[in-house]
Design a protein around this motif. Structure first.
Motif, PDB file in Angstrom:
ATOM      1  N   PHE A 127      -1.007  -4.512 -19.324  1.00 14.06           N
ATOM      2  CA  PHE A 127      -2.440  -4.482 -19.049  1.00 14.06           C
ATOM      3  C   PHE A 127      -2.929  -5.842 -18.546  1.00 14.06           C
ATOM      4  O   PHE A 127      -3.692  -5.909 -17.571  1.00 14.06           O
ATOM      5  N   ASN A 128      -2.493  -6.913 -19.203  1.00 16.78           N
ATOM      6  CA  ASN A 128      -2.894  -8.250 -18.768  1.00 16.78           C
ATOM      7  C   ASN A 128      -2.419  -8.540 -17.341  1.00 16.78           C
ATOM      8  O   ASN A 128      -3.174  -9.105 -16.528  1.00 16.78           O
ATOM      9  N   SER A 129      -1.194  -8.174 -17.037  1.00 20.78           N
ATOM     10  CA  SER A 129      -0.682  -8.403 -15.685  1.00 20.78           C
ATOM     11  C   SER A 129      -1.465  -7.595 -14.655  1.00 20.78           C
ATOM     12  O   SER A 129      -1.723  -8.076 -13.539  1.00 20.78           O
ATOM     13  N   THR A 130      -1.845  -6.371 -15.016  1.00 13.41           N
ATOM     14  CA  THR A 130      -2.617  -5.539 -14.090  1.00 13.41           C
ATOM     15  C   THR A 130      -3.984  -6.146 -13.824  1.00 13.41           C
ATOM     16  O   THR A 130      -4.437  -6.222 -12.667  1.00 13.41           O
ATOM     17  N   VAL A 131      -4.657  -6.595 -14.874  1.00 12.54           N
ATOM     18  CA  VAL A 131      -5.990  -7.188 -14.714  1.00 12.54           C
ATOM     19  C   VAL A 131      -5.909  -8.456 -13.863  1.00 12.54           C
ATOM     20  O   VAL A 131      -6.679  -8.642 -12.909  1.00 12.54           O
ATOM     21  N   VAL A 132      -4.978  -9.337 -14.197  1.00  7.92           N
ATOM     22  CA  VAL A 132      -4.841 -10.588 -13.445  1.00  7.92           C
ATOM     23  C   VAL A 132      -4.419 -10.304 -12.005  1.00  7.92           C
ATOM     24  O   VAL A 132      -4.929 -10.931 -11.054  1.00  7.92           O
ATOM     25  N   GLY A 133      -3.495  -9.369 -11.810  1.00  9.02           N
ATOM     26  CA  GLY A 133      -3.032  -9.058 -10.461  1.00  9.02           C
ATOM     27  C   GLY A 133      -4.133  -8.477  -9.588  1.00  9.02           C
ATOM     28  O   GLY A 133      -4.281  -8.866  -8.421  1.00  9.02           O
ATOM     29  N   VAL A 134      -4.921  -7.562 -10.128  1.00 10.09           N
ATOM     30  CA  VAL A 134      -6.021  -6.977  -9.353  1.00 10.09           C
ATOM     31  C   VAL A 134      -7.070  -8.031  -9.029  1.00 10.09           C
ATOM     32  O   VAL A 134      -7.563  -8.122  -7.892  1.00 10.09           O
ATOM     33  N   PHE A 150       0.826  -8.106  -0.978  1.00 15.28           N
ATOM     34  CA  PHE A 150       1.507  -9.399  -1.085  1.00 15.28           C
ATOM     35  C   PHE A 150       1.023 -10.179  -2.306  1.00 15.28           C
ATOM     36  O   PHE A 150       1.820 -10.692  -3.098  1.00 15.28           O
ATOM     37  N   GLU A 151      -0.300 -10.273  -2.446  1.00 12.60           N
ATOM     38  CA  GLU A 151      -0.834 -11.099  -3.519  1.00 12.60           C
ATOM     39  C   GLU A 151      -0.639 -10.446  -4.885  1.00 12.60           C
ATOM     40  O   GLU A 151      -0.388 -11.139  -5.872  1.00 12.60           O
ATOM     41  N   PHE A 152      -0.756  -9.138  -4.956  1.00 10.94           N
ATOM     42  CA  PHE A 152      -0.516  -8.472  -6.232  1.00 10.94           C
ATOM     43  C   PHE A 152       0.924  -8.660  -6.675  1.00 10.94           C
ATOM     44  O   PHE A 152       1.197  -8.904  -7.859  1.00 10.94           O
ATOM     45  N   LYS A 153       1.840  -8.587  -5.734  1.00  8.72           N
ATOM     46  CA  LYS A 153       3.252  -8.820  -6.068  1.00  8.72           C
ATOM     47  C   LYS A 153       3.476 -10.263  -6.499  1.00  8.72           C
ATOM     48  O   LYS A 153       4.212 -10.527  -7.473  1.00  8.72           O
ATOM     49  N   ALA A 154       2.838 -11.221  -5.800  1.00  9.16           N
ATOM     50  CA  ALA A 154       2.990 -12.625  -6.171  1.00  9.16           C
ATOM     51  C   ALA A 154       2.433 -12.890  -7.562  1.00  9.16           C
ATOM     52  O   ALA A 154       3.033 -13.624  -8.361  1.00  9.16           O
ATOM     53  N   SER A 155       1.278 -12.296  -7.882  1.00  5.55           N
ATOM     54  CA  SER A 155       0.699 -12.478  -9.216  1.00  5.55           C
ATOM     55  C   SER A 155       1.526 -11.762 -10.282  1.00  5.55           C
ATOM     56  O   SER A 155       1.689 -12.276 -11.389  1.00  5.55           O
ATOM     57  N   TRP A 156       2.048 -10.591  -9.951  1.00  6.93           N
ATOM     58  CA  TRP A 156       2.815  -9.810 -10.918  1.00  6.93           C
ATOM     59  C   TRP A 156       4.094 -10.526 -11.335  1.00  6.93           C
ATOM     60  O   TRP A 156       4.533 -10.411 -12.482  1.00  6.93           O
ATOM     61  N   THR A 157       4.692 -11.258 -10.410  1.00  7.92           N
ATOM     62  CA  THR A 157       5.967 -11.921 -10.699  1.00  7.92           C
ATOM     63  C   THR A 157       5.815 -13.407 -11.012  1.00  7.92           C
ATOM     64  O   THR A 157       6.828 -14.092 -11.191  1.00  7.92           O
ATOM     65  N   ASP A 158       4.583 -13.905 -11.063  1.00  6.11           N
ATOM     66  CA  ASP A 158       4.366 -15.338 -11.273  1.00  6.11           C
ATOM     67  C   ASP A 158       4.633 -15.705 -12.735  1.00  6.11           C
ATOM     68  O   ASP A 158       4.053 -15.119 -13.655  1.00  6.11           O
ATOM     69  N   LEU A 159       5.504 -16.670 -12.935  1.00  5.46           N
ATOM     70  CA  LEU A 159       5.810 -17.162 -14.275  1.00  5.46           C
ATOM     71  C   LEU A 159       5.263 -18.564 -14.515  1.00  5.46           C
ATOM     72  O   LEU A 159       4.884 -18.903 -15.636  1.00  5.46           O
ATOM     73  N   LEU A 204       9.395  -1.542 -12.205  1.00  4.52           N
ATOM     74  CA  LEU A 204       8.994  -0.223 -11.725  1.00  4.52           C
ATOM     75  C   LEU A 204       7.593  -0.181 -11.115  1.00  4.52           C
ATOM     76  O   LEU A 204       7.399   0.481 -10.083  1.00  4.52           O
ATOM     77  N   PRO A 205       6.564  -0.824 -11.686  1.00  7.71           N
ATOM     78  CA  PRO A 205       5.235  -0.724 -11.068  1.00  7.71           C
ATOM     79  C   PRO A 205       5.193  -1.205  -9.622  1.00  7.71           C
ATOM     80  O   PRO A 205       4.519  -0.585  -8.783  1.00  7.71           O
ATOM     81  N   MET A 206       5.886  -2.279  -9.295  1.00  5.52           N
ATOM     82  CA  MET A 206       5.872  -2.762  -7.919  1.00  5.52           C
ATOM     83  C   MET A 206       6.568  -1.787  -6.978  1.00  5.52           C
ATOM     84  O   MET A 206       6.155  -1.618  -5.825  1.00  5.52           O
ATOM     85  N   ILE A 207       7.629  -1.138  -7.433  1.00  3.59           N
ATOM     86  CA  ILE A 207       8.303  -0.135  -6.602  1.00  3.59           C
ATOM     87  C   ILE A 207       7.370   1.040  -6.335  1.00  3.59           C
ATOM     88  O   ILE A 207       7.265   1.545  -5.207  1.00  3.59           O
ATOM     89  N   ILE A 208       6.656   1.474  -7.351  1.00  3.92           N
ATOM     90  CA  ILE A 208       5.721   2.597  -7.190  1.00  3.92           C
ATOM     91  C   ILE A 208       4.596   2.221  -6.232  1.00  3.92           C
ATOM     92  O   ILE A 208       4.220   3.009  -5.346  1.00  3.92           O
ATOM     93  N   PHE A 225       4.623   0.016  -3.830  1.00  2.00           N
ATOM     94  CA  PHE A 225       5.106  -0.085  -2.456  1.00  2.00           C
ATOM     95  C   PHE A 225       5.257   1.287  -1.823  1.00  2.00           C
ATOM     96  O   PHE A 225       4.882   1.492  -0.660  1.00  2.00           O
ATOM     97  N   PHE A 226       5.801   2.260  -2.556  1.00  2.00           N
ATOM     98  CA  PHE A 226       5.981   3.587  -1.989  1.00  2.00           C
ATOM     99  C   PHE A 226       4.648   4.280  -1.737  1.00  2.00           C
ATOM    100  O   PHE A 226       4.492   5.017  -0.767  1.00  2.00           O
ATOM    101  N   LEU A 227       3.658   4.027  -2.590  1.00  2.00           N
ATOM    102  CA  LEU A 227       2.346   4.636  -2.379  1.00  2.00           C
ATOM    103  C   LEU A 227       1.649   4.049  -1.157  1.00  2.00           C
ATOM    104  O   LEU A 227       0.921   4.754  -0.443  1.00  2.00           O
ATOM    105  N   ALA A 228       1.846   2.763  -0.919  1.00  2.00           N
ATOM    106  CA  ALA A 228       1.165   2.091   0.194  1.00  2.00           C
ATOM    107  C   ALA A 228       2.086   1.825   1.374  1.00  2.00           C
ATOM    108  O   ALA A 228       1.744   1.040   2.260  1.00  2.00           O
ATOM    109  N   GLN A 229       3.234   2.491   1.422  1.00  2.00           N
ATOM    110  CA  GLN A 229       4.240   2.150   2.421  1.00  2.00           C
ATOM    111  C   GLN A 229       3.727   2.362   3.844  1.00  2.00           C
ATOM    112  O   GLN A 229       3.908   1.498   4.704  1.00  2.00           O
ATOM    113  N   ARG A 230       3.066   3.484   4.113  1.00  2.00           N
ATOM    114  CA  ARG A 230       2.625   3.779   5.476  1.00  2.00           C
ATOM    115  C   ARG A 230       1.623   2.735   5.954  1.00  2.00           C
ATOM    116  O   ARG A 230       1.752   2.199   7.048  1.00  2.00           O
TER     117      ARG A 230
END
Length: 307
Positions: A99-106, A228-237, A283-287, A289-294
Motif C-alpha cells: 500500500f505504501n509503495s502504491t501511494v508513493v508511486g502514484v 516510467f516514473e511509477f516503475k522508478a518509484s516502485w523499485t527505488d531503495l 508482479l504488479p509492474m508486470i501487470i 505493463f501488460f495493461l498499458a502495453q498498447r
C-alpha cells in the motif's frame, strides 16, 4: 521495291532469338525477399525473450519449493509448497508495504508527469531569447549524479522537519524531471502549431492551450512518463533507506531489505520467504505493463518525431 525470293528464304531460315532466361524469370516479390530475414529476426527475438524470462521463471519456481529445496537444480517447483507465500505474509507486513509503495508511486508519477508536461509545453510553444540555452541548462542537470545532491537535499528536508515521512519520496517531483521534460517537449514539437494559433484566435488563454489543446493530444507520451516514473518509484531503495525509519512507513523495496537481512544473509536462512517477497514485488509492474502495453508502445513510437 520487291524483295527477291532468295532474300525471303534466307530470312525465313534464320532461327528466332531465344528468350533471355534471366529476363523471363519472375522477380521475387518484396515479402519473398524479406522472408528469410523476418524468420531470423523473429527467432532472435524469441531467443532473447527466453533468456530474459529464465531468471524470473526460476524465481517463481524457487519461491514455490519447500525450504530445503529452494536452490535445487531445474525449473520445476518440486517439492511443491505454495504455503511459502502465506508464510511471507505472516512474517512481515507485506500488504502495508504494498500500500505504501502504491501511494508513493502514484504520487510521484502524477506530480512529475504534470510538472514536466507544463515545463515542456513552455519550451515547445513559446519563443523567447535564451530559450535554447535555458533548455540546455535543464538537460545539464541530468549529468549530476544522485550522490552529489543527496546530502544537500537531505538537509533541506531535515530543515522542513519532513524526514521519517514519505513526503521526500515524491515531493521533489513537483519541480519536474529533465529527462521527462525533454521527452514531452519532443512530442509537443510534433504537433501542428496551427492548432495552437487557431485556439489563440478563438480567445483561448495560455493555460487553456495546454489543458484544452496540448494535453489531450499528448496522452500517449504522458502515459509513458507515468509508467516510467511509477516503475522508478516502485523499485527505488535509496530514498527510503535515507529518509524512513518507521517500519510502518516502509515501501516495498525498503521492506524487502528488512526481509533479506532477517531471513537471508546473516539471518535465519529462510530463502523461500525472501524469494516469495521478491515475486510479490515484481508482479504488479508486470501487470501494469501488460495493461498499458498498447498505449506505452504508441507513446514510445511517436515520441521524438518532429513534424
Amino acid at each position: 521495291m520487291t524483295v527477291s525470293a532468295d532474300s525471303r528464304a534466307a530470312s525465313a531460315s534464320v532461327p528466332a532469338p531465344m528468350p533471355n532466361e534471366r529476363a523471363t524469370r519472375p522477380r521475387p516479390t518484396e515479402p519473398e525477399r524479406r522472408g528469410p530475414w523476418r524468420v531470423a529476426f523473429v527467432a532472435a527475438l524469441v531467443i532473447a525473450a527466453v533468456i530474459f524470462l529464465l531468471p524470473f521463471v526460476w524465481l517463481v519456481s524457487a519461491s514455490l519449493r519447500e525450504p530445503g529445496f529452494v536452490f535445487a537444480r531445474g525449473f520445476l517447483p518440486t517439492p511443491f509448497s505454495p504455503g511459502n507465500y502465506q508464510e511471507a505474509f505472516d512474517a512481515v507486513p507485506l500488504p502495508l508495504w504494498l500500500f505504501n509503495s502504491t501511494v508513493v508511486g502514484v504520487a510521484a508519477a502524477v506530480t512529475v508527469t504534470l510538472s514536466s508536461a507544463w515545463v515542456a509545453f513552455g519550451f515547445a510553444y513559446f519563443r523567447f531569447p535564451g530559450r535554447n540555452l535555458l533548455f540546455g541548462l535543464v538537460l545539464a542537470t541530468m549529468m549530476l549524479p544522485f550522490a552529489v545532491t543527496m546530502i544537500p537535499t537531505y538537509l533541506i528536508w531535515s530543515e522542513l522537519r519532513l524526514t521519517d515521512t514519505q513526503v521526500p519520496l515524491w515531493a521533489g517531483n513537483l519541480f519536474g524531471s529533465a529527462f521527462y521534460i525533454f521527452l514531452l517537449r519532443q512530442f509537443l514539437l510534433s504537433l501542428p502549431r496551427e492548432l495552437f494559433d487557431a485556439a489563440r484566435v478563438d480567445g483561448v488563454s495560455y493555460p487553456g492551450l495546454f489543458w484544452r489543446v496540448a494535453f489531450p493530444l499528448i496522452r500517449p507520451a504522458l502515459l509513458v512518463v507515468l509508467v516510467f516514473e511509477f516503475k522508478a518509484s516502485w523499485t527505488d531503495l535509496m530514498k527510503p533507506l535515507i529518509y524512513l525509519r518507521d517500519e510502518n512507513l516502509f515501501t516495498l523495496p525498503r521492506g524487502l531489505k528488512v526481509v533479506l537481512d532477517r531471513f537471508g544473509y546473516g539471518g535465519e536462512q529462510d530463502w523461500h520467504i525472501v524469494l516469495a517477497g521478491s515475486v510479490i514485488a515484481t508482479l504488479p509492474m508486470i501487470i501494469i505493463f501488460f495493461l498499458a502495453q498498447r498505449h506505452f508502445v504508441e507513446g514510445i513510437a511517436t515520441t521524438g518525431r518532429k513534424g
